[in-house]
Write an enzyme that holds these catalytic residues in place. Structure first.
Site, PDB file in Angstrom:
ATOM      1  N   PHE B 194     -13.861  11.835  19.258  1.00 34.19           N
ATOM      2  CA  PHE B 194     -14.752  12.500  18.307  1.00 34.19           C
ATOM      3  C   PHE B 194     -16.161  11.980  18.537  1.00 34.19           C
ATOM      4  O   PHE B 194     -16.410  10.774  18.443  1.00 34.19           O
ATOM      5  CB  PHE B 194     -14.345  12.238  16.851  1.00 34.19           C
ATOM      6  CG  PHE B 194     -15.201  13.000  15.881  1.00 34.19           C
ATOM      7  CD1 PHE B 194     -14.817  14.260  15.435  1.00 34.19           C
ATOM      8  CD2 PHE B 194     -16.420  12.492  15.437  1.00 34.19           C
ATOM      9  CE1 PHE B 194     -15.627  14.995  14.570  1.00 34.19           C
ATOM     10  CE2 PHE B 194     -17.240  13.219  14.583  1.00 34.19           C
ATOM     11  CZ  PHE B 194     -16.838  14.469  14.145  1.00 34.19           C
ATOM     12  N   ASP B 300     -20.075   5.169  22.539  1.00 38.06           N
ATOM     13  CA  ASP B 300     -20.319   5.746  21.219  1.00 38.06           C
ATOM     14  C   ASP B 300     -19.841   4.746  20.171  1.00 38.06           C
ATOM     15  O   ASP B 300     -18.653   4.643  19.884  1.00 38.06           O
ATOM     16  CB  ASP B 300     -19.577   7.082  21.111  1.00 38.06           C
ATOM     17  CG  ASP B 300     -19.727   7.732  19.742  1.00 38.06           C
ATOM     18  OD1 ASP B 300     -20.078   7.033  18.773  1.00 38.06           O
ATOM     19  OD2 ASP B 300     -19.469   8.947  19.641  1.00 38.06           O
ATOM     20  N   LYS B 331     -23.744   5.652  11.197  1.00 40.29           N
ATOM     21  CA  LYS B 331     -22.882   5.229  10.078  1.00 40.29           C
ATOM     22  C   LYS B 331     -23.294   3.925   9.388  1.00 40.29           C
ATOM     23  O   LYS B 331     -24.165   3.937   8.538  1.00 40.29           O
ATOM     24  CB  LYS B 331     -21.436   5.152  10.581  1.00 40.29           C
ATOM     25  CG  LYS B 331     -20.846   6.568  10.796  1.00 40.29           C
ATOM     26  CD  LYS B 331     -19.357   6.536  10.815  1.00 40.29           C
ATOM     27  CE  LYS B 331     -18.732   7.895  11.019  1.00 40.29           C
ATOM     28  NZ  LYS B 331     -18.311   8.503   9.775  1.00 40.29           N
ATOM     29  N   THR B 356     -40.145  16.611  16.249  1.00 42.24           N
ATOM     30  CA  THR B 356     -41.163  16.379  15.219  1.00 42.24           C
ATOM     31  C   THR B 356     -41.110  14.961  14.676  1.00 42.24           C
ATOM     32  O   THR B 356     -42.111  14.253  14.653  1.00 42.24           O
ATOM     33  CB  THR B 356     -41.003  17.372  14.053  1.00 42.24           C
ATOM     34  OG1 THR B 356     -41.225  18.687  14.549  1.00 42.24           O
ATOM     35  CG2 THR B 356     -42.011  17.089  12.939  1.00 42.24           C
TER      36      THR B 356
END
Lengths: 476, 476
Positions: B194, B300, B331, B356
């Site tokens: 995931f 990750d 997280k 931005t």
């Protein structure tokens, strides 16, 4: 004579400077240069114009660490709604609600706070006409990609039946990134459009190569956006023909593209891509075509929204019927996400449009506070009046500099005004020289200069801006 | 006997409840139900377990609007680092620096604040071994997609020369989303991985169909992640063979995939996908293969990072050499982005890795405050000790419920512990019944139960958790 009106800037910022103040011969100054050297050790600092001193920035003025104070008509890339150190936002930032949302950032989908519905409603009070719900994200690009997800899920739901279960084949194939579970569907966008720089949004962004180079992309269709002749009032027939030409291209793509086009995304005014305007007839035409081809219409109001053009949402001028299917927002709202109204744009099952945070309540609290100020202080109307004044002054100035101020545009769009320089080099020099003359101003596309002041920009600021432009162009 | 140690929770939370308190017969209770009806009018509220009262939540306990108080071992989907209403974070939230960053959110790339370098350095103090720079984003998915952009730009830069200009053909073709400007390149990931739910991240996410269905995707390769037999100490040979089998698949994909695989993304422990662990040998093997095939390695650490497994970063245990090329985080850090060290992972030109906001200083301030607390209070070590205690107690409990607590895993990984239920139905019932017994607990994959408490979870909380599990399974 009537008593002079107290402007929003005067209400919020009794200590706002009366004028810019430039202390260093070069911008960036020596302290910025030193600070950027330090920053560059850990962060890509090459895009920094200067290092800001936000404590010393007030209202429409941004200060830097060298003691320079600029009138800011760029406003953090079109983002600052009310001005620096706005008292209403400081109050929101100090509120118990804010502190709680900062300290225990909730997973809004699973464990919303007791206040969350109220926070949402403060935003929805100023939702575009016809929109009743929202889904929240974290940036303009994120908002657009979340909208794409809603569009694709809805397209497939219409095909299989909103409450029809997935087939085993869909559930198996999707894990291989293969049809039918991962269908071949497209989003159409326009030449010169900017919708973000993630992978799906970069696929619909068509403004500059630098935004997209080296990124794999989806093979999605690109239509043409109108290129009008200015001044508009002298070129009605040609511009009408341009609308028709572009709409025909859109329709042709729907007929011929190799896969279904589930949605079309468009900015009410193409902003990064050069402040390219489209007429009401053009947008109504898009609404009609999207309906005819069973495709959803996403209005990207990331840069145009929140009163920047003098209406709360720029596309409300187009009186689309039915309303746009999804309207994305970010920038001036600080918060990001999309508005919608069709209950079937909420996916048929939970955990489809979902992620850990599902938005950020701290930004939503700021958005709600901005919305309240815009309404209570009537800022959309006030910035329109200032915009009319500014546009007229620029039109006058363009007569003095007919080769330097080209294609002036943004009439009746508050201060959402732009023009072109004769060349990219002239444009870039202008932006640099304006800083030396005390104004922080931004460009768009190759030759565009765009004004993106706060909503508290007033006539006195417009006068300073006009003087600085006159001085800068006069120095050529 | 030694004086009992004062735990982090006791230091931070003198008023933390001594035990959960369940007031309503059903969870969600009547006030939550009413609040969710209201919320559902404007927001997709179907995933909400309950409506939280964050003002009444303290430390490891989360309160809801019905007056229930749960021991929280899910912590906002593995996000809350220190506990609810942490005094150090409240101080950070009230700081002038925070208020300024909330009120005038800077476009960090163009107009960084004077404090920004310090804010970054507070985070980099706890960067993974070997990492020296960072680029910031807004969520775990965003961090991973930004890492992909860096990987693709670097892959092409290595091919054309880091300082070599783009060709006209590249600049033209990219605007058509076509090669060579938009190259065909892939990111490899693993079955059950995931990495997020945007379009490129959904393409590498392979956990559940619901995460991906109806989304167009990139045709990128999927390898197999080891499936070990437990307990590990009794299955060494079989698990070693499993590592080798999986590494062979990875290498085969590098050899045969139809386009270059520019990067490989992997979690140190597959989290959403079921708390699937990989050995040091497996990860060292991945490092070797990625080097051999000129592909970058992205770790990750969105769910595993920030001391959750007892090391600041879970993959530091693998002693990779050279270090991972990019390490993503989110997280528990609230902030998001990626760490890196190779200067050539900063793209050759400005405005390529850009947007931005380029991150959010308010979240970075929180991340810096969390990092400081983790270091000063030695929380990685303390949560490891608690984890050992908890794991031993769960191992003991699994003897009492040998058909209900299966594949217990996470030994020596602090409280990053999981096990399987015998079926999805049993797992789902367990999660519901645990709430009735006062514990907010989460699942992963189809049958997994995962523990994700805060870093201030102590032995006293572990005892309450064990009692609640025992009670819940005993009620079957």
């Amino acid at each position: 004579m009537s008593v002079p009106e107290v402007t929003p800037a005067e209400v919020y910022y009794p200590n706002e400077p009366a004028a810019p103040s430039v202390q260093t011969a070069e911008i960036p100054g020596p302290k910025t240069k030193k600070a950027l050297e330090e920053l560059a050790e850990v962060f890509d600092a090459r895009c920094a114009y200067f290092v800001a001193d936000y404590d010393k920035s007030v209202g429409n003025y941004i200060a830097d660490v060298d003691g320079n104070v600029f009138l800011d008509v760029y406003a953090q890339i079109a983002s600052i709604a009310l001005g620096y150190n706005n008292p209403a936002l400081i109050e929101a930032a100090k509120s118990d609600r804010m502190i709680s949302a900062l300290v225990q950032r909730p997973a809004l989908g699973n464990f919303p706070s007791a206040e969350f519905a109220d926070i949402l409603k403060d935003i929805l009070k100023v939702a575009p006409k016809g929109q009743t719900k929202l889904w929240s994200g974290l940036s303009g690009a994120d908002a657009n990609e979340l909208a794409f997800k809603a569009v694709f899920m809805n397209y497939q739901a219409k095909k299989r039946g909103y409450n029809t279960s997935f087939t085993t084949e869909e559930e198996t194939s999707v894990m291989e990134n293969a049809i039918p579970g991962s269908p071949e569907l497209a989003i159409m966008s326009f030449e010169r459009a900017f919708h973000g720089r993630l992978f799906a949004t970069a696929s619909v962004t068509r403004s500059k190569p630098i935004h997209k180079l080296d990124m794999p992309s989806f093979h999605w269709p690109k239509a043409e956006f109108p290129s009008y002749k200015y001044p508009l009032e002298d070129n009605e027939a040609a511009n009408k023909a341009e609308d028709e030409r572009c709409l025909k291209i859109v329709e042709e793509l729907y007929k011929t593209w190799h896969c279904p086009i589930a949605g079309l995304i468009v900015e009410p005014i193409q902003s990064e891509g050069g402040d390219n305007h489209g007429s009401t007839a053009f947008f109504q035409g898009l609404r009609d075509i999207t309906l005819k081809y069973n495709s959803l219409l996403i209005m990207d109001e990331v840069q145009t929204g929140v009163a920047a053009t003098g209406e709360m949402w720029a596309h409300e001028r187009f009186n689309l019927s039915p309303p746009a299917d999804l309207v994305t927002f970010s920038k001036k709202f600080q918060s990001a996400g999309y508005f919608y109204h069709d209950p079937e744009l909420t996916p048929n099952l939970p955990y489809r449009q979902f992620n850990t945070w599902c938005g950020d309540p701290t930004k939503m609290i700021i958005a709600g506070a901005i919305a309240k100020e815009v309404v209570e202080k009537d800022l959309a109307k006030k910035i329109s009046v200032v915009g009319d004044y500014l546009y007229a002054a620029l039109a006058e100035l363009s007569k003095k500099y007919p080769t330097e101020i080209l294609n002036l545009r943004g009439k009746d769009r508050a201060c959402f005004i732009a023009w072109d320089s004769p060349s990219p080099a002239a444009r870039n020099a202008f932006l640099v020289n304006m800083k030396k003359n005390g104004v922080n101003i931004g460009g768009c596309a190759e030759t565009g200069i765009r004004l993106r002041p706060t909503l508290t920009f007033g006539k006195k600021h417009a006068d300073i801006l006009i003087q600085a432009i006159d001085k800068t162009l006069g120095e050529n």
